[in-house]
Design an enzyme around this catalytic site. Structure first.
Site, PDB file in Angstrom:
ATOM      1  N   LYS A 189      -4.257  -5.024  -0.065  1.00 28.08           N
ATOM      2  CA  LYS A 189      -5.037  -3.989   0.599  1.00 28.08           C
ATOM      3  C   LYS A 189      -5.848  -3.231  -0.447  1.00 28.08           C
ATOM      4  O   LYS A 189      -5.377  -3.006  -1.557  1.00 28.08           O
ATOM      5  CB  LYS A 189      -4.075  -3.055   1.345  1.00 28.08           C
ATOM      6  CG  LYS A 189      -4.697  -1.835   1.993  1.00 28.08           C
ATOM      7  CD  LYS A 189      -3.617  -1.025   2.730  1.00 28.08           C
ATOM      8  CE  LYS A 189      -4.118   0.322   3.203  1.00 28.08           C
ATOM      9  NZ  LYS A 189      -3.051   1.102   3.891  1.00 28.08           N
TER      10      LYS A 189
ATOM     11  N   LYS B 194      -6.396  -6.607   3.739  1.00 35.67           N
ATOM     12  CA  LYS B 194      -6.669  -5.423   4.551  1.00 35.67           C
ATOM     13  C   LYS B 194      -7.689  -4.555   3.829  1.00 35.67           C
ATOM     14  O   LYS B 194      -7.507  -4.201   2.664  1.00 35.67           O
ATOM     15  CB  LYS B 194      -5.384  -4.635   4.807  1.00 35.67           C
ATOM     16  CG  LYS B 194      -5.610  -3.341   5.596  1.00 35.67           C
ATOM     17  CD  LYS B 194      -4.293  -2.646   5.927  1.00 35.67           C
ATOM     18  CE  LYS B 194      -4.519  -1.280   6.579  1.00 35.67           C
ATOM     19  NZ  LYS B 194      -3.242  -0.609   6.925  1.00 35.67           N
TER      20      LYS B 194
ATOM     21  N   ASP C 279       3.056  -0.495   4.133  1.00 28.66           N
ATOM     22  CA  ASP C 279       1.904  -0.465   3.226  1.00 28.66           C
ATOM     23  C   ASP C 279       2.310   0.294   1.968  1.00 28.66           C
ATOM     24  O   ASP C 279       2.370   1.532   1.968  1.00 28.66           O
ATOM     25  CB  ASP C 279       0.717   0.223   3.893  1.00 28.66           C
ATOM     26  CG  ASP C 279       0.109  -0.584   5.034  1.00 28.66           C
ATOM     27  OD1 ASP C 279       0.860  -1.320   5.711  1.00 28.66           O
ATOM     28  OD2 ASP C 279      -1.105  -0.461   5.267  1.00 28.66           O
TER      29      ASP C 279
END
Length: 230
Positions: free
Chosen positions: A161, A190, A98
């Site tokens: 995300k 996400k 991430d």
């Protein structure tokens, strides 16, 4: 229960990246995180890269994966540093990376820098880990969010995300819908930042999120009737 087409509440743990990213996290807290993830069958634990080896050992024999954050939480490190951190995390066993994009470059309109920064991380872990790009939506207007999604997809990222949880704001239903519409079906979304209960988790899934980053995974699945027998 949720009213979400095709969604079964018993699959909820598989949406959750069980998260602990605080600077003062101790080994005891990280091991507790792993124990909870194993008990509830969460998709992964999400930790700072230095904790990846600890989590890999603690989760040995389980199906729970390890996600590592990179360039976190500001995104302003050198691309080469992000790529190195990502590669080392993947080498240690992380299957999800991430990364925080270059927020300042995006705000300045430097699309090439943003794209190549992401691409460097994608290439560094190719075949070993997937890459989720954190937009930090609280800093961005709608056009910038769409641009960030486009650049992430062009660079080969697998997810976009919403937030780090350390910046302004967090995940919103409107942002998840915007991001879902801004990328192709090959790229997933996400939701992270402020997803703390069952209602907010279900709202994010209904908006188009296929993964939830949260430190409240146990509370969320417990609200859905979950137990350690999940």
């Amino acid at each position: 229960m949720s009213g979400i087409s095709g969604f079964r509440v018993e699959t909820l743990p598989s949406y959750i990246d069980h998260t602990l990213l605080k600077a003062d996290a101790t080994s005891e807290a990280i091991l507790k995180l792993c124990d909870e993830a194993r008990s509830y069958n969460f998709y992964s634990v999400c930790v700072n890269s230095g904790w990846v080896p600890t989590c890999i050992r603690a989760l040995d024999g389980s199906a729970v994966r390890v996600s590592a954050v990179v360039g976190f939480p500001l995104g302003a490190t050198l691309s080469e540093a992000k790529a190195f951190e990502a590669a080392k995390a993947a080498e240690c066993g992380a299957t999800d990376i991430d990364m925080v994009l270059q927020i300042g470059a995006l705000l300045a309109g430097d699309e090439s820098l943003v794209r190549e920064d992401i691409r460097a991380v994608v290439e560094a872990v190719k075949g070993k880990a997937i890459v989720k790009v954190i937009l930090e939506t609280g800093f961005l207007n709608e056009e910038q969010k769409r641009t960030a999604c486009r650049l992430a997809e062009e660079a080969g990222a697998h997810f976009v995300k919403t937030s780090t949880g350390f910046g302004p704001g967090g995940a919103t239903v409107d942002d998840v819908k915007l991001m879902r519409a801004a990328v192709s079906p090959d790229v997933q979304v996400k939701a992270s930042g402020g997803v703390r209960d069952l209602a907010s988790a279900l709202a994010m899934i209904e908006a188009g999120a296929s993964r939830l980053g949260t430190s409240s995974g146990v509370a969320i699945v417990s609200g859905a009737g979950g137990t350690a027998s999940y």
